[in-house]
Write an enzyme that holds these catalytic residues in place. Structure first.
Site, PDB file in Angstrom:
ATOM      1  N   ASN A   1      26.689  38.622  42.552  1.00  0.00           N
ATOM      2  CA  ASN A   1      27.416  39.827  42.143  1.00  0.00           C
ATOM      3  C   ASN A   1      26.491  40.729  41.311  1.00  0.00           C
ATOM      4  OD1 ASN A   1      29.010  41.609  40.555  1.00  0.00           O
ATOM      5  ND2 ASN A   1      30.808  40.331  40.901  1.00  0.00           N
TER       6      ASN A   1
ATOM      7  N   GLY B   1      27.029  43.562  39.909  1.00  0.00           N
ATOM      8  CA  GLY B   1      27.656  44.125  38.707  1.00  0.00           C
ATOM      9  C   GLY B   1      27.499  43.190  37.517  1.00  0.00           C
TER      10      GLY B   1
ATOM     11  N   ASP C   1      32.037  32.393  36.082  1.00  0.00           N
ATOM     12  CA  ASP C   1      33.196  32.577  36.941  1.00  0.00           C
ATOM     13  C   ASP C   1      34.200  33.369  36.129  1.00  0.00           C
ATOM     14  OD1 ASP C   1      34.101  31.990  39.678  1.00  0.00           O
ATOM     15  OD2 ASP C   1      35.870  31.298  38.620  1.00  0.00           O
TER      16      ASP C   1
ATOM     17  N   PHE D   1      32.449  47.714  37.683  1.00  0.00           N
ATOM     18  CA  PHE D   1      32.650  47.121  39.010  1.00  0.00           C
ATOM     19  C   PHE D   1      34.038  46.468  39.049  1.00  0.00           C
ATOM     20  CE2 PHE D   1      32.291  42.513  38.306  1.00  0.00           C
ATOM     21  CZ  PHE D   1      31.779  42.477  37.020  1.00  0.00           C
ATOM     22  N   GLY D   2      34.374  45.888  40.173  1.00  0.00           N
ATOM     23  CA  GLY D   2      35.636  45.136  40.301  1.00  0.00           C
ATOM     24  C   GLY D   2      36.848  45.964  39.917  1.00  0.00           C
ATOM     25  N   TYR D   3      37.666  45.406  39.037  1.00  0.00           N
ATOM     26  CA  TYR D   3      38.931  46.031  38.643  1.00  0.00           C
ATOM     27  C   TYR D   3      38.771  47.026  37.483  1.00  0.00           C
ATOM     28  CZ  TYR D   3      40.997  42.294  41.458  1.00  0.00           C
ATOM     29  OH  TYR D   3      41.343  41.454  42.493  1.00  0.00           O
ATOM     30  N   ASP D   4      37.545  47.324  37.081  1.00  0.00           N
ATOM     31  CA  ASP D   4      37.333  48.193  35.910  1.00  0.00           C
ATOM     32  C   ASP D   4      38.120  49.507  35.937  1.00  0.00           C
ATOM     33  OD1 ASP D   4      35.784  46.424  34.519  1.00  0.00           O
ATOM     34  OD2 ASP D   4      33.867  47.328  35.032  1.00  0.00           O
TER      35      ASP D   4
ATOM     36  N   HIS E   1      35.136  40.481  28.102  1.00  0.00           N
ATOM     37  CA  HIS E   1      35.170  39.027  28.241  1.00  0.00           C
ATOM     38  C   HIS E   1      33.750  38.478  28.411  1.00  0.00           C
ATOM     39  CE1 HIS E   1      35.220  41.176  31.942  1.00  0.00           C
ATOM     40  NE2 HIS E   1      35.201  40.132  32.730  1.00  0.00           N
ATOM     41  N   ARG E   2      32.968  39.151  29.274  1.00  0.00           N
ATOM     42  CA  ARG E   2      31.599  38.670  29.543  1.00  0.00           C
ATOM     43  C   ARG E   2      30.727  38.815  28.291  1.00  0.00           C
ATOM     44  NH1 ARG E   2      31.458  41.077  33.681  1.00  0.00           N
ATOM     45  NH2 ARG E   2      32.320  39.347  34.838  1.00  0.00           N
TER      46      ARG E   2
HETATM   47  P1  IMP Z   1      33.601  35.622  40.788  1.00  0.00           P
HETATM   48  O1  IMP Z   1      32.292  36.150  41.280  1.00  0.00           O
HETATM   49  O2  IMP Z   1      34.219  34.616  41.689  1.00  0.00           O
HETATM   50  O3  IMP Z   1      33.512  35.163  39.373  1.00  0.00           O
HETATM   51  O4  IMP Z   1      34.598  36.846  40.868  1.00  0.00           O
HETATM   52  C1  IMP Z   1      34.909  37.584  39.785  1.00  0.00           C
HETATM   53  C2  IMP Z   1      35.810  38.739  40.218  1.00  0.00           C
HETATM   54  O5  IMP Z   1      36.657  39.055  39.126  1.00  0.00           O
HETATM   55  C3  IMP Z   1      34.991  39.993  40.508  1.00  0.00           C
HETATM   56  O6  IMP Z   1      34.651  40.116  41.865  1.00  0.00           O
HETATM   57  C4  IMP Z   1      35.939  41.087  40.060  1.00  0.00           C
HETATM   58  O7  IMP Z   1      36.862  41.359  41.071  1.00  0.00           O
HETATM   59  C5  IMP Z   1      36.668  40.435  38.886  1.00  0.00           C
HETATM   60  N1  IMP Z   1      35.961  40.709  37.620  1.00  0.00           N
HETATM   61  C6  IMP Z   1      35.294  39.823  36.841  1.00  0.00           C
HETATM   62  N2  IMP Z   1      34.746  40.437  35.773  1.00  0.00           N
HETATM   63  C7  IMP Z   1      35.062  41.743  35.907  1.00  0.00           C
HETATM   64  C8  IMP Z   1      34.754  42.867  35.115  1.00  0.00           C
HETATM   65  O8  IMP Z   1      34.041  42.832  34.110  1.00  0.00           O
HETATM   66  N3  IMP Z   1      35.272  44.033  35.556  1.00  0.00           N
HETATM   67  C9  IMP Z   1      36.042  44.135  36.670  1.00  0.00           C
HETATM   68  N4  IMP Z   1      36.329  43.116  37.458  1.00  0.00           N
HETATM   69  C10 IMP Z   1      35.843  41.904  37.073  1.00  0.00           C
END
Ligand code: IMP
Length: 198
Positions: free
Chosen positions: A10, A12, A69, A154-157, A182-183
């Site tokens: 990932n 992001g 994760d 990225f993601g749900y931001d 969180h990260r």
């Molecule tokens: P993973 O790679 O299986 O851990 O998937 C994590 C998923 O959670 C990402 O693909 C996003 O959809 C979401 N996610 C995790 N952290 C973030 C963040 O910081 N911002 C937005 N979405 C997040």
């Protein structure tokens, strides 16, 4: 310079983790650059999946491996999308359709019931047989907006409202997000642990 391989594909996450560690003398390498395949996330909790990811990559590289994760827990949806956050709408990593599905699932849910939080579960493994990997957990409390706001992150931001700044996570710059997220919180704990004996 200490090197840590990030067990993730990932981009992001990599960007945020690299930015966090850069001033502290750590080089973060992308597992994709080590030729490692993405592992199947068969766990039902963040911690199980983080360990699976870290171990799979540790089998192919020398030195410490970090796996993150993470995902979104939405109260009105009984905790979904949770560990399925990346593949909520089916296809892995399709942020746009994941957000569309989330907004549809929350249609009509009032603001005060749209509470949610991001989790980041980080596992630091010294080698593939490490019997005692270190674990760092970070949580970011917020709520789900009714429409996208902002273009960063990225993601749900774009739909995650950050109450600390009154904006969406996609409206924060990288450094601001790393302080609140969180990260960032999990990384802070990890940095404290890594530098304790230096
Ligand atoms: P993973 O790679 O299986 O851990 O998937 C994590 C998923 O959670 C990402 O693909 C996003 O959809 C979401 N996610 C995790 N952290 C973030 C963040 O910081 N911002 C937005 N979405 C997040």
């Amino acid at each position: 310079m200490r090197r840590i391989v990030l067990a993730s594909h990932n981009a992001g996450k990599l960007k945020e983790i690299k930015a966090y560690f850069a001033p502290h003398g750590f080089e973060i390498l992308f597992a994709a650059d080590c030729g490692c395949e993405d592992v199947e996330e068969t766990g039902t909790t963040f911690i199980e999946n983080a360990i699976l990811k870290a171990r799979a990559v540790a089998e192919h590289v020398d030195g410490s491996v970090l796996a993150d994760d993470s995902g979104l827990e939405v109260d009105a949806l009984g905790g979904a999308p949770g560990v399925y956050s990346a593949r909520y709408a089916g296809e892995h990593g399709n942020n746009d359709s994941n957000i569309d599905k989330l907004l549809a699932a929350l249609k009509g849910v009032p603001t005060e019931k749209r509470t949610a939080r991001f989790h980041a579960m980080m596992v630091l493994m010294k080698h593939a047989q490490d019997p005692a990997p270190e674990i760092f957990h970070g949580v970011w409390e917020g709520r789900i907006l009714e429409a996208r706001q902002g273009t960063g992150g990225f993601g749900y931001d774009p739909v995650f409202f950050a109450p600390e700044k009154n904006v969406s996570a996609a409206e924060l710059d990288l450094d601001e997000k790393n302080i609140l997220s969180h990260r960032g919180k999990a990384l802070q704990k990890m940095l404290t642990s890594l530098t304790r004996n230096d």
